[in-house]
Enzyme design. Structure first.
Site: not given
Length: 179
Positions: A7, A39, A51, A130
């Site tokens: 994500t 998220k 988040g 990521s």
């Protein structure tokens, strides 16, 4: 710091406003399991936005614990974050959680990790996940060279750039604003 894949979450404080956004992709291994996961959440009657990156169940556990800490400390985000990080590092159950979190008010942004870190990033730009380095680089450049853009526009563009590069990040964005 834990390496969380799958994500990208980005938050920016700019001109007295904050925007925090994330992509919607959830993966299981190398397969896209869902493309529209939410998220990003608002807490404390819209005064704080969070988040998360990492395991969804773990992240929701952390958000619930963070909300409890906020209630215990009168909505003081920094104090609640520090107390959560202490618990996260020392509690046997919490220590196993694989997630990271960004928390933001219109004045500040924090990165909270399971290693006990509560980081107040430079330039009031925070990114996890990521695609975080791609999103952070884009946001830093935008904040420096295109200050006329709003915090939301910077977050949207930073996340879209990350989605173009990172295979674990998609273009289904959810962005929340605090003013």
């Amino acid at each position: 710091m834990t390496k969380i894949r799958s994500t990208t979450v980005l938050a920016i404080v700019h001109d007295g406003k904050v925007a925090i956004g994330a992509d919607g992709q959830a993966t299981m291994g190398n397969t896209v399991a869902k493309s529209n996961v939410r998220k990003v959440r608002k807490l404390q009657n819209g005064k704080i936005a969070v988040g998360f990156a990492g395991s969804t169940a773990d992240a929701f556990t952390l958000i619930e614990r963070f909300e409890d800490k906020l209630n215990s400390y009168g909505g003081n985000m920094k104090r609640a974050a520090i107390e959560l990080a202490k618990d996260w590092r020392t509690d046997r159950f919490l220590r196993k959680l694989e997630a990271m979190m960004i928390a933001a008010t219109k004045e500040e942004v924090l990165i909270i990790s399971g290693t006990g870190d509560v980081l107040e990033p430079d330039n009031q730009i925070a990114a996890i996940g990521s695609g975080s380095m791609y999103a952070q680089a884009a946001a830093t450049a935008l904040k420096k060279h295109a200050p006329q853009l709003s915090a939301e526009e910077m977050v949207r563009e930073g996340l879209n750039i990350a989605a173009d590069i990172c295979i674990y990040t998609n273009h289904n964005l959810v962005i929340e604003n605090l003013e």
